[in-house]
Scaffold this motif. Structure first.
Motif, PDB file in Angstrom:
ATOM      1  N   UNK A 154       3.749  -1.279  -0.263  1.00  0.00           N
ATOM      2  CA  UNK A 154       3.084  -1.129   1.020  1.00  0.00           C
ATOM      3  C   UNK A 154       3.668  -2.214   1.915  1.00  0.00           C
ATOM      4  N   UNK A 155       3.435  -2.180   3.224  1.00  0.00           N
ATOM      5  CA  UNK A 155       4.027  -3.196   4.100  1.00  0.00           C
ATOM      6  C   UNK A 155       3.718  -4.614   3.620  1.00  0.00           C
ATOM      7  N   UNK A 156       4.761  -5.438   3.541  1.00  0.00           N
ATOM      8  CA  UNK A 156       4.661  -6.850   3.171  1.00  0.00           C
ATOM      9  C   UNK A 156       4.214  -7.073   1.721  1.00  0.00           C
ATOM     10  N   UNK A 157       4.312  -6.063   0.870  1.00  0.00           N
ATOM     11  CA  UNK A 157       3.889  -6.346  -0.500  1.00  0.00           C
ATOM     12  C   UNK A 157       4.029  -5.183  -1.460  1.00  0.00           C
ATOM     13  N   UNK A 187      -3.938   2.987   3.827  1.00  0.00           N
ATOM     14  CA  UNK A 187      -3.840   3.768   2.587  1.00  0.00           C
ATOM     15  C   UNK A 187      -5.213   4.009   1.976  1.00  0.00           C
ATOM     16  N   UNK A 188      -6.043   2.972   1.974  1.00  0.00           N
ATOM     17  CA  UNK A 188      -7.359   3.069   1.332  1.00  0.00           C
ATOM     18  C   UNK A 188      -8.325   3.927   2.136  1.00  0.00           C
ATOM     19  N   UNK A 189      -8.223   3.857   3.476  1.00  0.00           N
ATOM     20  CA  UNK A 189      -9.113   4.635   4.315  1.00  0.00           C
ATOM     21  C   UNK A 189     -10.539   4.123   4.351  1.00  0.00           C
ATOM     22  N   UNK A 190     -10.747   2.854   3.999  1.00  0.00           N
ATOM     23  CA  UNK A 190     -12.079   2.247   4.020  1.00  0.00           C
ATOM     24  C   UNK A 190     -12.065   1.041   4.949  1.00  0.00           C
ATOM     25  N   UNK A 248      -6.613  -3.181 -10.120  1.00  0.00           N
ATOM     26  CA  UNK A 248      -5.281  -2.630  -9.877  1.00  0.00           C
ATOM     27  C   UNK A 248      -5.174  -1.129 -10.115  1.00  0.00           C
ATOM     28  N   UNK A 249      -6.191  -0.516 -10.714  1.00  0.00           N
ATOM     29  CA  UNK A 249      -6.083   0.878 -11.136  1.00  0.00           C
ATOM     30  C   UNK A 249      -5.610   1.785 -10.005  1.00  0.00           C
ATOM     31  N   UNK A 250      -6.212   1.681  -8.814  1.00  0.00           N
ATOM     32  CA  UNK A 250      -5.835   2.544  -7.685  1.00  0.00           C
ATOM     33  C   UNK A 250      -5.315   1.745  -6.499  1.00  0.00           C
ATOM     34  N   UNK A 251      -5.096   0.447  -6.674  1.00  0.00           N
ATOM     35  CA  UNK A 251      -4.717  -0.397  -5.549  1.00  0.00           C
ATOM     36  C   UNK A 251      -3.385   0.062  -4.964  1.00  0.00           C
ATOM     37  N   UNK A 252      -3.331   0.214  -3.645  1.00  0.00           N
ATOM     38  CA  UNK A 252      -2.096   0.615  -2.981  1.00  0.00           C
ATOM     39  C   UNK A 252      -1.808   2.098  -3.027  1.00  0.00           C
ATOM     40  N   UNK A 253      -2.732   2.886  -3.575  1.00  0.00           N
ATOM     41  CA  UNK A 253      -2.566   4.335  -3.568  1.00  0.00           C
ATOM     42  C   UNK A 253      -3.199   4.918  -2.313  1.00  0.00           C
ATOM     43  N   UNK A 254      -2.634   6.011  -1.832  1.00  0.00           N
ATOM     44  CA  UNK A 254      -3.193   6.666  -0.655  1.00  0.00           C
ATOM     45  C   UNK A 254      -4.448   7.421  -1.085  1.00  0.00           C
ATOM     46  N   UNK A 255      -5.528   7.245  -0.327  1.00  0.00           N
ATOM     47  CA  UNK A 255      -6.786   7.924  -0.643  1.00  0.00           C
ATOM     48  C   UNK A 255      -6.606   9.431  -0.544  1.00  0.00           C
ATOM     49  N   UNK A 256      -7.291  10.134  -1.455  1.00  0.00           N
ATOM     50  CA  UNK A 256      -7.173  11.614  -1.463  1.00  0.00           C
ATOM     51  C   UNK A 256      -7.876  12.193  -0.244  1.00  0.00           C
TER      52      UNK A 256
END
Length: 256
Positions: A154-157, A187-190, A248-256
């Protein structure tokens, strides 16, 4: 003459469709916005259960469960006459024959789940590497972040993922200029980061701001335990590196 307004009842058929068809969207529709889900099993024991709060975080959890290649069957369902409580039994089977039995107790408001406590019992837990949790607990593993199972950028990381001991461990590498609310929030949408973290900080300085306004810096050698609801950003010119055993399980994943 007086009339009695009936209370909305819990939708058992939607629960059945969500569980047996692995329909995460159907299951998400059963939870109130402020719902809390508590899971107790062999990894998340009663003294430190897995607690998930809010529909966004619960949704991520349901996406993960429904995305697994396994069969689900809804057993007995009981709803109290006044519609304020419910309980159900769920049976699951992995492709290798591993069985999971889960029982859930629900508190309901207007037909929606406000609190859920689920107790799970496993034959063996199959990990993404094909190793059961029982075996992983008794076999030596020697893993290296130089060869992660997955890298999410993701940007910067980025976050590097390895599967260890029946669970997921992540290494966060965050460059100067990184901020969750700028680089991961889309990405998270929260509104806030909803992933709980249990981290050891290897290098750099990161500033953490909780939703209640609490703010502090974490530096090399520190350990942080962060519940859902926070923002964070890199301080200074040194990259931040942190090892994360929980979030870390879903970190950096795009929310469905």
């Amino acid at each position: 003459m007086s009339t009695t307004q009936s209370r909305p009842m819990f939708d058992i058929e939607m629960l059945r469709r969500g569980i047996e068809d692995r329909d995460a969207s159907a299951l998400k529709g059963l939870y109130a916005q402020d719902a809390r889900l508590t899971v107790v099993d062999h990894r998340d024991q009663p003294s430190h259960p897995h607690e998930i709060t809010g529909t966004a975080a619960i949704g991520e959890f349901l996406d993960d469960v429904c995305g697994r290649e396994m069969e689900h069957h809804l057993g007995q369902v009981v709803v109290s006459p006044d519609g304020s409580h419910a309980a159900y039994l769920e049976e699951c089977r992995y492709p290798d024959g591993t069985r999971v039995l889960s029982t859930s107790m629900l508190d309901l408001r207007d037909g929606l789940v406000t609190t859920q406590t689920s107790l799970q019992a496993w034959d063996e837990e199959t990990t993404t590497e094909g190793m059961t949790a029982a075996k992983a607990a008794t076999q030596a593993q020697h893993l290296d972040f130089s060869a992660p199972a997955e890298v999410r950028t993701f940007p910067h990381g980025r976050v590097e993922i390895i599967n260890a001991g029946g669970g997921v461990v992540g290494r966060l590498v965050l460059e100067p200029g990184w901020r969750w609310s700028q680089d991961v929030k889309p990405l998270a949408g929260t509104e806030w980061c909803e992933a709980p973290h249990f981290q050891y900080h290897v290098s750099g300085t990161i500033r953490i701001r909780m939703a209640d306004g609490t703010e502090f810096d974490a530096k090399a050698g520190d350990i942080t335990v962060l519940p859902s609801g926070h923002d964070a950003w890199v301080i200074g010119d040194e990259p931040v590196v942190a090892i994360d055993w929980q979030g870390a399980l879903h970190y950096g994943q795009k929310a469905a």
